[in-house]
Design a protein around this motif. Structure first.
Motif, short mmCIF file in Angstrom:
data_model
loop_
_atom_site.label_atom_id
_atom_site.label_comp_id
_atom_site.label_asym_id
_atom_site.label_seq_id
_atom_site.Cartn_x
_atom_site.Cartn_y
_atom_site.Cartn_z
N UNK A 16 0.84 -1.20 0.00
CA UNK A 16 0.00 0.00 0.00
C UNK A 16 0.87 1.25 0.00
N UNK A 17 1.90 1.26 0.83
CA UNK A 17 2.80 2.43 0.90
C UNK A 17 3.55 2.59 -0.42
N UNK A 18 4.02 1.51 -1.00
CA UNK A 18 4.71 1.62 -2.29
C UNK A 18 3.76 2.15 -3.36
N UNK A 19 2.51 1.74 -3.31
CA UNK A 19 1.53 2.25 -4.28
C UNK A 19 1.34 3.75 -4.11
N UNK A 20 1.32 4.22 -2.88
CA UNK A 20 1.22 5.67 -2.63
C UNK A 20 2.42 6.39 -3.23
N UNK A 21 3.60 5.79 -3.13
CA UNK A 21 4.81 6.43 -3.66
C UNK A 21 4.86 6.44 -5.18
N UNK A 22 4.00 5.68 -5.86
CA UNK A 22 3.98 5.75 -7.32
C UNK A 22 3.41 7.08 -7.78
N UNK A 23 2.60 7.70 -6.95
CA UNK A 23 1.98 8.98 -7.31
C UNK A 23 2.97 10.13 -7.25
N UNK A 24 3.77 10.16 -6.16
CA UNK A 24 4.79 11.20 -6.02
C UNK A 24 5.66 10.87 -4.82
N UNK A 25 6.89 11.37 -4.81
CA UNK A 25 7.75 11.18 -3.64
C UNK A 25 7.09 11.81 -2.41
N UNK A 26 7.37 11.24 -1.24
CA UNK A 26 6.75 11.75 -0.02
C UNK A 26 7.62 11.42 1.19
N UNK A 27 7.42 12.17 2.25
CA UNK A 27 8.08 11.87 3.52
C UNK A 27 7.07 11.19 4.44
N UNK A 28 7.54 10.69 5.57
CA UNK A 28 6.74 9.85 6.44
C UNK A 28 5.38 10.42 6.82
N UNK A 29 5.35 11.67 7.26
CA UNK A 29 4.07 12.22 7.68
C UNK A 29 3.09 12.35 6.52
N UNK A 30 3.60 12.70 5.33
CA UNK A 30 2.73 12.78 4.15
C UNK A 30 2.11 11.42 3.83
N UNK A 31 2.91 10.38 3.96
CA UNK A 31 2.42 9.03 3.69
C UNK A 31 1.35 8.65 4.70
N UNK A 32 1.61 8.95 5.97
CA UNK A 32 0.62 8.66 7.02
C UNK A 32 -0.67 9.43 6.77
N UNK A 33 -0.57 10.70 6.41
CA UNK A 33 -1.76 11.52 6.13
C UNK A 33 -2.53 10.95 4.95
N UNK A 34 -1.83 10.52 3.92
CA UNK A 34 -2.50 9.94 2.74
C UNK A 34 -3.22 8.66 3.11
N UNK A 35 -2.59 7.82 3.93
CA UNK A 35 -3.25 6.60 4.39
C UNK A 35 -4.53 6.92 5.15
N UNK A 39 -8.75 6.18 4.44
CA UNK A 39 -9.57 5.40 5.37
C UNK A 39 -8.79 4.51 6.33
N UNK A 40 -7.49 4.50 6.24
CA UNK A 40 -6.66 3.70 7.15
C UNK A 40 -6.35 4.53 8.39
N UNK A 42 -6.53 3.88 11.63
CA UNK A 42 -6.00 3.24 12.84
C UNK A 42 -4.49 2.99 12.79
N UNK A 43 -3.85 3.34 11.69
CA UNK A 43 -2.42 3.05 11.55
C UNK A 43 -1.61 4.12 12.27
N UNK A 44 -0.76 3.70 13.19
CA UNK A 44 0.07 4.62 13.95
C UNK A 44 1.26 5.11 13.11
N UNK A 45 1.66 6.35 13.36
CA UNK A 45 2.81 6.89 12.64
C UNK A 45 4.04 6.03 12.82
N UNK A 46 4.23 5.51 14.04
CA UNK A 46 5.40 4.66 14.30
C UNK A 46 5.44 3.44 13.41
N UNK A 47 4.29 2.90 13.09
CA UNK A 47 4.20 1.74 12.20
C UNK A 47 4.72 2.11 10.82
N UNK A 48 4.34 3.29 10.35
CA UNK A 48 4.78 3.73 9.01
C UNK A 48 6.27 4.00 9.00
#
Length: 107
Positions: A16-35, A39-40, A42-48
């Motif tokens: 799922x995270x790799x699929x998000x990165x196909x759209x554009x480069x991102x840093x951790x918080x951006x990825x968490x926000x996109x998740x 609708x995801x 319940x995912x903790x930032x530490x997990x990402x």
């Protein structure tokens, strides 16, 4: 159901995270926000962040450090060729598994 969802996500979150990165480069918080936007919630930032370390160690992403207005530079993750190959394999496996599950459910 939350526990079951968490267990199922463990096996798919990397893809799922790799699929998000196909759209554009991102840093951790951006990825968490996109998740969370997807609708995801319940995912903790530490997990990402732990997952990002793993995909970096596997060589699936390239890293660029960019200055941040607040604090240390940010690590921006970009999917590389190995990551694209891995993601293609992930989608192939996902398509197979979801097809089998749909078949079992509808029988």
């Amino acid at each position: 159901m939350a526990k079951l969802m968490t267990e199922m996500l463990k096996g798919t979150l990397e893809g799922i995270v790799l699929a998000i990165l196909t759209e554009k480069p991102a840093y951790g918080y951006e990825i968490t926000a996109r998740l969370r936007d997807e609708g995801f919630t319940e995912i903790a930032e530490g997990t990402i962040y732990a997952l990002l370390v793993r995909i970096e160690q596997k060589g699936l992403v390239d890293i660029e450090k960019r200055p941040s207005e607040k604090g240390p530079p940010r690590k921006v993750f970009t999917l590389n060729a190995s990551g694209n190959t891995y993601l293609e394999e992930f989608w192939t496996a996902w398509t197979f598994l979801s097809g089998r599950l749909d078949h079992l459910r509808n029988d």
